[in-house]
Design a protein around this motif. Structure first.
Motif, PDB file in Angstrom:
ATOM      1  N   UNK A  50       0.859  -1.335  -0.025  1.00 31.71           N
ATOM      2  CA  UNK A  50       0.171   0.088   0.043  1.00 31.71           C
ATOM      3  C   UNK A  50       1.180   1.276   0.155  1.00 31.71           C
ATOM      4  N   UNK A  51       1.896   1.215   0.868  1.00 35.39           N
ATOM      5  CA  UNK A  51       2.644   2.392   1.005  1.00 35.39           C
ATOM      6  C   UNK A  51       3.551   2.543  -0.346  1.00 35.39           C
ATOM      7  N   UNK A  52       3.798   1.296  -0.931  1.00 31.77           N
ATOM      8  CA  UNK A  52       4.795   1.518  -2.319  1.00 31.77           C
ATOM      9  C   UNK A  52       3.980   1.991  -3.445  1.00 31.77           C
ATOM     10  N   UNK A  53       2.694   1.649  -3.325  1.00 30.53           N
ATOM     11  CA  UNK A  53       1.570   2.343  -4.273  1.00 30.53           C
ATOM     12  C   UNK A  53       1.467   3.728  -4.169  1.00 30.53           C
ATOM     13  N   UNK A  54       1.294   4.344  -3.157  1.00 33.42           N
ATOM     14  CA  UNK A  54       1.227   5.787  -2.817  1.00 33.42           C
ATOM     15  C   UNK A  54       2.370   6.402  -3.395  1.00 33.42           C
ATOM     16  N   UNK A  55       3.699   5.869  -2.965  1.00 34.42           N
ATOM     17  CA  UNK A  55       4.766   6.465  -3.404  1.00 34.42           C
ATOM     18  C   UNK A  55       4.770   6.727  -4.906  1.00 34.42           C
ATOM     19  N   UNK A  56       4.533   5.569  -5.654  1.00 36.20           N
ATOM     20  CA  UNK A  56       4.820   5.405  -7.104  1.00 36.20           C
ATOM     21  C   UNK A  56       3.775   6.512  -7.693  1.00 36.20           C
ATOM     22  N   UNK A  57       2.366   6.507  -7.244  1.00 33.85           N
ATOM     23  CA  UNK A  57       1.710   7.037  -8.086  1.00 33.85           C
ATOM     24  C   UNK A  57       1.522   8.740  -7.586  1.00 33.85           C
ATOM     25  N   UNK A  58       1.920   8.941  -6.474  1.00 35.64           N
ATOM     26  CA  UNK A  58       2.086  10.303  -6.228  1.00 35.64           C
ATOM     27  C   UNK A  58       3.340  10.870  -6.857  1.00 35.64           C
ATOM     28  N   UNK A  59       4.236  10.188  -6.976  1.00 39.01           N
ATOM     29  CA  UNK A  59       5.601  10.568  -7.741  1.00 39.01           C
ATOM     30  C   UNK A  59       5.227  10.884  -9.022  1.00 39.01           C
ATOM     31  N   UNK A  60       4.689  10.124  -9.623  1.00 37.20           N
ATOM     32  CA  UNK A  60       4.101   9.985 -11.274  1.00 37.20           C
ATOM     33  C   UNK A  60       3.453  11.439 -11.091  1.00 37.20           C
ATOM     34  N   UNK A  61       2.501  11.716 -10.202  1.00 37.87           N
ATOM     35  CA  UNK A  61       1.471  13.185 -10.304  1.00 37.87           C
ATOM     36  C   UNK A  61       2.356  14.284 -10.242  1.00 37.87           C
ATOM     37  N   UNK A  62       3.360  14.169  -9.289  1.00 41.16           N
ATOM     38  CA  UNK A  62       4.264  15.237  -8.855  1.00 41.16           C
ATOM     39  C   UNK A  62       5.026  15.561 -10.114  1.00 41.16           C
ATOM     40  N   UNK A  63       5.315  14.663 -10.790  1.00 42.45           N
ATOM     41  CA  UNK A  63       6.314  14.949 -11.919  1.00 42.45           C
ATOM     42  C   UNK A  63       5.652  15.470 -13.018  1.00 42.45           C
ATOM     43  N   UNK A  64       4.209  15.285 -13.281  1.00 40.93           N
ATOM     44  CA  UNK A  64       3.392  15.577 -14.365  1.00 40.93           C
ATOM     45  C   UNK A  64       3.311  16.921 -14.075  1.00 40.93           C
ATOM     46  N   UNK A  65       3.013  17.227 -12.765  1.00 43.13           N
ATOM     47  CA  UNK A  65       2.843  18.675 -12.565  1.00 43.13           C
ATOM     48  C   UNK A  65       4.000  19.686 -12.786  1.00 43.13           C
ATOM     49  N   UNK A  66       5.308  19.131 -12.424  1.00 46.80           N
ATOM     50  CA  UNK A  66       6.610  19.791 -12.663  1.00 46.80           C
ATOM     51  C   UNK A  66       6.626  19.977 -14.304  1.00 46.80           C
ATOM     52  N   UNK A  67       6.036  19.086 -15.155  1.00 46.27           N
ATOM     53  CA  UNK A  67       5.798  19.233 -16.579  1.00 46.27           C
ATOM     54  C   UNK A  67       4.823  20.083 -17.153  1.00 46.27           C
ATOM     55  N   UNK A  68       4.062  20.640 -15.962  1.00 46.09           N
ATOM     56  CA  UNK A  68       3.155  21.640 -16.297  1.00 46.09           C
ATOM     57  C   UNK A  68       1.623  21.274 -17.011  1.00 46.09           C
ATOM     58  N   UNK A  69       1.450  19.631 -16.474  1.00 41.09           N
ATOM     59  CA  UNK A  69      -0.053  19.111 -17.081  1.00 41.09           C
ATOM     60  C   UNK A  69      -0.866  19.523 -16.020  1.00 41.09           C
ATOM     61  N   UNK A  70      -2.005  19.874 -16.575  1.00 35.77           N
ATOM     62  CA  UNK A  70      -3.312  20.030 -15.666  1.00 35.77           C
ATOM     63  C   UNK A  70      -3.703  18.660 -14.968  1.00 35.77           C
ATOM     64  N   UNK A  71      -4.613  18.988 -13.866  1.00 35.44           N
ATOM     65  CA  UNK A  71      -5.273  17.825 -13.227  1.00 35.44           C
ATOM     66  C   UNK A  71      -5.890  16.817 -14.343  1.00 35.44           C
ATOM     67  N   UNK A  72      -6.716  17.407 -15.334  1.00 34.14           N
ATOM     68  CA  UNK A  72      -7.339  16.511 -16.288  1.00 34.14           C
ATOM     69  C   UNK A  72      -6.419  15.751 -17.127  1.00 34.14           C
TER      70      UNK A  72
END
Length: 298
Positions: free
Chosen positions: A238-260
């Motif tokens: 469960x912890x590893x899942x949260x690390x992986x998904x939140x890391x990808x979301x954070x990287x996408x934000x850095x790349x300027x992607x919207x929530x959608x």
């Protein structure tokens, strides 16, 4: 108190608390040690310590279930409930507070839980207003970082997990029994609801999981806020899942992607089979995570 009804309707797809037929709910009891039990009904899972000294419970589900919960506890011990420990403020974990307070139980929680239960709250994700509890249902003992109980032949250590599921989360470790109640920090086999509007954060949930993993072994039993009894391996996954998904979301934000755009990337794809079949579906989980991380920075 309205108990996460809007979560039920909008975000999680659970039947609203006010619409549930509690007459059909059955309380299931699982013995975890000589003195510790897990009760499952509707709402958050309950932990029970019952022994020669007293009855100590962790969380109390919904008010209409108090009689059924009391009946289940009576099969374990003839003693009344003396202590109620709230793991956080949400109504599916504190709905029985007023009933148990009237019966004489001492309610204990982190100081932020008392604050939130004593004032009207608003869950932003759901646009849901949550009214304050009556005074009899409020915690009368509060703590900031930790508190311990020495009852029923063991130490019950309670520690605060900052900015996790909410800002008032408690982790409860039944030391001698080697059982940990994690409240809604852990949704076993499910994508979690992280209440950013109540001070929660995915980084705080991950930190809490790391803390618990560091103080437990493969023999430890874990009571989740929701879902079945968990193993250490399940907590780690469960912890590893949260690390992986939140890391990808954070990287996408850095790349300027919207929530959608982040939702369309499906950053949870390989975890959906295991965690995405509960009430919070993958797209809604990713959308809530992206919005919360963007607004809070964590």
């Amino acid at each position: 108190m309205k108990t996460l009804a809007a979560i039920a309707i909008a975000a999680l797809g659970i039947v609203p608390a006010l619409a549930q037929d509690f007459s059909k709910v059955k309380i299931r009891t699982t013995k975890l040690s000589e003195t510790v039990y897990m009760l499952q009904g509707a709402g958050g899972n309950i932990g029970v310590s019952a022994g020669e000294d007293t009855v100590f419970i962790v969380d109390d589900q919904f008010a209409p279930l108090t009689a059924k919960i009391a009946a289940a506890i009576a099969k374990i011990s003839p003693k009344p409930v003396q202590f109620v420990l709230n793991t956080h403020w949400h109504g599916d974990h504190t709905g029985g507070n007023e009933n148990l307070g009237k019966a004489g139980a001492i309610i204990v929680a982190h100081e932020n839980v008392r604050h939130r239960l004593s004032t009207d709250q608003f869950i932003d994700l759901l646009k849901s207003k949550e009214p304050a509890l009556q005074r009899i249902g409020l915690p009368v003992v509060t703590f900031t970082s930790s508190i311990s109980f020495h009852v029923n032949g063991e130490q019950i250590r309670v520690v605060h997990a900052p900015r996790a599921h909410t800002d008032g989360d408690a982790i409860v470790h039944f030391d001698g029994s080697d059982v940990v109640h994690m409240g809604d920090i852990l949704w076993n086999g499910l994508y979690p609801f992280i209440d950013y509007s109540s001070g929660g954060s995915v980084s705080g949930v991950i930190a809490a999981c790391d803390r618990v993993l560091a103080m437990t072994t493969d023999k430890t039993k874990f009571i989740p806020g929701h879902g079945p009894l968990a193993t250490r391996a399940e907590l780690s996954a469960y912890r590893d899942m949260l690390v992986a998904i939140s890391g990808r979301v954070r990287q996408a934000m850095v790349e300027g992607k919207t929530d959608e755009e982040i939702v369309k990337l499906a950053p949870s794809r390989e975890f959906d089979e295991r965690f995405g079949k509960g009430s919070l579906k993958p797209d809604k989980f990713v959308a809530s995570l992206a919005a919360g991380m963007r607004n809070s920075g964590s």
